[in-house]
Design a protein around this motif. Structure first.
Motif, mmCIF file in Angstrom:
data_model
loop_
_atom_site.group_PDB
_atom_site.id
_atom_site.type_symbol
_atom_site.label_atom_id
_atom_site.label_comp_id
_atom_site.label_asym_id
_atom_site.label_seq_id
_atom_site.Cartn_x
_atom_site.Cartn_y
_atom_site.Cartn_z
ATOM 1 N N ASP A 222 35.267 24.006 45.155
ATOM 2 C CA ASP A 222 36.383 25.514 45.279
ATOM 3 C C ASP A 222 34.822 25.972 46.030
ATOM 4 O O ASP A 222 35.249 26.687 46.882
ATOM 5 C CB ASP A 222 36.445 25.689 44.111
ATOM 6 N N TRP A 223 33.644 25.939 45.379
ATOM 7 C CA TRP A 223 32.471 26.951 46.325
ATOM 8 C C TRP A 223 32.006 26.219 46.990
ATOM 9 O O TRP A 223 31.051 26.766 47.569
ATOM 10 C CB TRP A 223 32.180 26.845 44.660
ATOM 11 N N SER A 228 36.683 26.036 51.525
ATOM 12 C CA SER A 228 36.886 27.626 52.622
ATOM 13 C C SER A 228 37.130 27.752 53.742
ATOM 14 O O SER A 228 38.587 28.109 53.966
ATOM 15 C CB SER A 228 36.501 28.825 52.077
ATOM 16 N N TRP A 247 39.299 32.043 41.802
ATOM 17 C CA TRP A 247 38.899 33.999 42.598
ATOM 18 C C TRP A 247 39.047 32.724 44.093
ATOM 19 O O TRP A 247 40.078 32.934 45.237
ATOM 20 C CB TRP A 247 38.390 34.606 42.690
ATOM 21 N N ILE A 248 38.034 32.527 44.545
ATOM 22 C CA ILE A 248 37.661 31.960 45.840
ATOM 23 C C ILE A 248 38.584 31.291 46.494
ATOM 24 O O ILE A 248 38.625 30.962 47.863
ATOM 25 C CB ILE A 248 36.159 31.591 45.899
ATOM 26 N N MET A 255 36.327 34.306 52.705
ATOM 27 C CA MET A 255 35.191 33.522 52.440
ATOM 28 C C MET A 255 34.528 32.478 53.150
ATOM 29 O O MET A 255 33.450 31.883 53.446
ATOM 30 C CB MET A 255 35.465 32.617 51.017
ATOM 31 N N TRP A 259 31.036 32.866 53.597
ATOM 32 C CA TRP A 259 30.090 31.553 54.060
ATOM 33 C C TRP A 259 29.173 31.424 55.031
ATOM 34 O O TRP A 259 27.858 31.425 54.919
ATOM 35 C CB TRP A 259 30.944 30.664 53.030
#
Length: 280
Positions: A222-223, A228, A247-248, A255, A259
């Motif tokens: 996800d990060w 994103s 949340w992301i 994002m 990013w």
């Protein structure tokens, strides 16, 4: 092909900040034009770069597509293609690192440094050349996606916004690649980067929903900045998407802008500083 750099317009003659910026732009285009001429004279490199993503699409759509489904329903091809678009943007990292390292190994970078030109022009020119190539690659892949059944369902503005986010991700990756190419000289560094492209690309939501992964691995995916961009592109294209609970994962559009801007803010100054410090 003659790899001698074209003689840029001397930026040192610029009397003021505005003029210096203009000469830097001219110098940057001179560097980018060298790469465009290289593709024209040796087109098979560009053709191979276009062939690889097309083969990936064929493999996932026709070889693996029958065994894959989208959680919650939806057409797998439409779910897949935004992930493929982003994958091609990320896989351009190896191309950038290879080009920068090759110039340094063959002494072309030193040749540029000896010329009366803007210090930022070389890295800006590299960025411009790679963005031109990536735009062509993305356009070809979009056409190929349409042939295998992909389509977008939103308006033209939403589609253009999605393509813009994909190219924004590539823009950020270019700066990462330029810096790594200046730092990791030699074939060993290129091999490391090209190897890392695969886990970086596959450890995302490009092909499978992060909710199907182990919790810790799904959080890492996800990060991943690529996740994103993929989610934002699917949303803008109106393609099937599976949003996570974090949340992301719930804020992909935000994002997908944040990013790349963060990566550019970090690696663009580092690239220019590293180039200025070569040989020091």
């Amino acid at each position: 092909m003659n790899d001698t750099a074209p003689a840029p317009v001397p930026s040192s003659a610029a009397p003021g900040p505005v003029s210096r910026l203009g000469w830097a732009a001219v110098d940057g285009w001179t560097v980018a034009r060298r790469d465009v001429l290289h593709w024209w004279r040796q087109p098979w490199e560009l053709l191979f770069g276009l062939l690889f993503p097309a083969l990936m699409v064929l493999m996932f759509v026709y070889l693996l597509g029958g065994a894959m489904s989208v959680p919650g329903g939806g057409d797998f091809t439409e779910h897949l293609m935004p992930g493929m678009f982003a994958m091609v943007m990320v896989f351009g990292l190896g191309e950038t690192v290879t080009a920068v390292t090759s110039d340094a190994t063959r002494g072309i970078t030193d040749r540029f440094r000896s010329l009366p030109m803007s210090a930022s022009a070389v890295v800006v020119g590299r960025c411009l050349a790679d963005m031109l190539r990536s735009t062509v690659t993305l356009a070809v892949l979009v056409g190929f996606g349409l042939l295998v059944g992909w389509q977008w369902h939103g308006g033209a503005a939403s589609a253009l916004a999605a393509f813009g986010l994909l190219l924004l991700l590539r823009f950020a990756i270019v700066w990462v690649g330029v810096y790594m190419g200046l730092v990791m000289r030699g074939q060993g560094g290129i091999t490391v980067i090209q190897t890392l492209e695969f886990p970086l690309g596959f450890l995302s939501n490009a092909f499978v929903a992060t909710a199907t992964m182990p919790v810790w691995l799904g959080a890492v995916a996800d990060w991943n900045p690529m996740s994103s961009t993929v989610s934002a592109a699917r949303e803008l294209f109106g393609n099937p998407s599976v949003a996570g609970d974090s949340w992301i994962a719930q804020n992909p559009l935000l994002m997908a802008v944040v990013w790349p801007l963060v990566l550019v803010a970090v690696f663009a100054p580092l690239s220019v500083r590293r180039y200025r410090g070569l040989g020091g």
